[in-house]
Design a protein around this motif. Structure first.
Motif, PDB file in Angstrom:
ATOM      1  N   THR A  29      34.505  29.615  38.145  1.00 10.71           N
ATOM      2  CA  THR A  29      34.956  30.054  39.461  1.00 10.71           C
ATOM      3  C   THR A  29      35.455  31.496  39.446  1.00 10.71           C
ATOM      4  O   THR A  29      36.063  31.935  38.475  1.00 10.71           O
ATOM      5  CB  THR A  29      36.094  29.129  39.949  1.00 10.71           C
ATOM      6  N   ASN A  51      31.358  33.457  50.920  1.00 11.83           N
ATOM      7  CA  ASN A  51      30.448  32.323  51.125  1.00 11.83           C
ATOM      8  C   ASN A  51      29.053  32.637  50.603  1.00 11.83           C
ATOM      9  O   ASN A  51      28.414  31.799  49.950  1.00 11.83           O
ATOM     10  CB  ASN A  51      30.358  31.978  52.618  1.00 11.83           C
ATOM     11  N   THR A  54      28.989  32.997  46.713  1.00 11.72           N
ATOM     12  CA  THR A  54      29.009  31.677  46.080  1.00 11.72           C
ATOM     13  C   THR A  54      27.584  31.148  45.938  1.00 11.72           C
ATOM     14  O   THR A  54      27.192  30.635  44.879  1.00 11.72           O
ATOM     15  CB  THR A  54      29.854  30.685  46.907  1.00 11.72           C
ATOM     16  N   GLN A  60      31.594  29.059  42.538  1.00 10.62           N
ATOM     17  CA  GLN A  60      32.484  29.200  43.685  1.00 10.62           C
ATOM     18  C   GLN A  60      33.234  30.530  43.644  1.00 10.62           C
ATOM     19  O   GLN A  60      33.839  30.887  42.635  1.00 10.62           O
ATOM     20  CB  GLN A  60      33.508  28.057  43.700  1.00 10.62           C
ATOM     21  N   TYR A  62      36.241  32.004  45.579  1.00 13.53           N
ATOM     22  CA  TYR A  62      37.256  31.583  46.542  1.00 13.53           C
ATOM     23  C   TYR A  62      38.197  32.736  46.887  1.00 13.53           C
ATOM     24  O   TYR A  62      38.527  33.569  46.057  1.00 13.53           O
ATOM     25  CB  TYR A  62      38.053  30.371  46.038  1.00 13.53           C
TER      26      TYR A  62
END
Length: 323
Positions: A29, A51, A54, A60, A62
């Motif tokens: 991540t 978004n 990702t 991901q 974030y």
């Protein structure tokens, strides 16, 4: 067999650390720090890009809001993060071009030495807007009201040294007016009071106030960009409202801690280019009055240097001090 092993080892040693670093990147991540509270243009842009990153990176990405200190708290934290591509930060006109002049030697980071530019993400025109109860319908009326009663009109911003603060101070210098600055701790709290009528005006980035303009809860007077904004096509620019050459927009970009391998910077730059070209990111940013940007790390670095010089002069002339 031994010869092959020796050759393989030699090739591995000869490979650059950057190339080795990129081979398995990303494998976990990625944290994307936004150095401001939720509710502003930074949120809209960072989440739209995250978004898409990702999807492109397969891991991901974030968004973590970490406001405070005019963005300094987050910038200082990220400069100390491992330069491995797993901690990124949203670069902004305030943290990269304004704070160096406003904080001087007290600034806990160097915007050039402590960070590596990746890509410019978006440019957000500022708009001068007033609460509908304020009997002002044009920029000319705004200036006249300020000159008729100096120090009576007020405007709210996300805080001292914020992009909105600098934009209005720049305009005040050009128009020769005196209006009172009311700083808040973030765009969200300022907007709440502006909509409630406790504050009369603002010179804010368009995205967080676009929906309120469309709903008639705020009245736009002029945009600070060089050209009109498609989402507000009927709203004139400050330049065409009597101040030729006036231009001020906020800008946002992706940054990594200094020392991040170039191969990782290049991978992130390429995926950011794809993200900004996606229909989803373009729509989310343009619907709120922003303009997707892009470009190389070098182009972003050149913009930072140019804007740092420009806004440093405004900070000095307006004698802007941090909270």
């Amino acid at each position: 067999m031994q010869k092959i092993s020796i050759v393989a080892a030699a090739l591995m040693l000869a490979a650059s650390p950057a190339a080795i670093a990129q081979q398995g990147y990303p494998s976990k991540t990625i944290r994307f720090v936004v150095p401001f509270a939720p509710g502003g243009s930074s949120d809209i842009i960072s989440r739209a890009v995250a978004n898409q990153l990702t999807a492109g990176l397969g891991q991901q990405v974030y968004v973590e809001n970490k406001g405070g200190g005019g963005g300094n708290i987050a910038m200082e934290e990220v400069k100390r993060a491992a330069p491995d591509g797993y901690t990124l930060i949203l670069g902004h006109i305030g943290t990269l071009a304004v704070n160096p002049a406003m904080y001087g030697a007290k600034l806990p980071y160097d915007p050039v030495k402590d960070f590596q530019p990746i890509s410019l993400l978006a440019v957000v025109p500022n708009v001068i807007a007033v609460h509908p109860d304020v009997p002002i319908k044009s920029l000319a009326e705004f200036v006249k009201a300020a000159k008729d009663k100096p120090g009576k009109l007020n405007y709210g911003t996300a805080g001292n040294g914020s992009a909105g603060h600098l934009a209005m101070e720049y305009f005040k210098m050009q128009a020769g007016i005196d209006i009172v600055h009311i700083p808040y701790r973030g765009t969200g709290p300022m907007l709440s009071d502006l909509l409630g009528g406790q504050v009369e005006a603002t010179f804010n980035g368009i995205p967080p106030i676009m929906s309120h303009i469309k709903a008639g809860k705020l009245r736009p007077l002029a945009v600070g960009s060089a050209a009109r904004v498609p989402a507000l096509a009927d709203v004139p620019t400050v330049a065409e409202s009597g101040y030729p050459g006036f231009e001020t927009s906020q800008w946002y970009g992706l940054m990594a801690p200094a020392g991040t391998p170039r191969a990782i910077i290049d991978r992130l730059a390429e995926e950011t280019r794809k993200a900004l070209n996606s229909d989803d990111a373009k729509k989310r940013i343009s619907d709120d009055g922003g303009i997707t940007a892009g470009g190389t790390p070098e182009q972003f670095a050149a913009l930072i240097a140019k804007e740092k010089e420009r806004w440093g002069k405004v900070v000095t002339t307006a004698k802007i001090q941090p909270d």
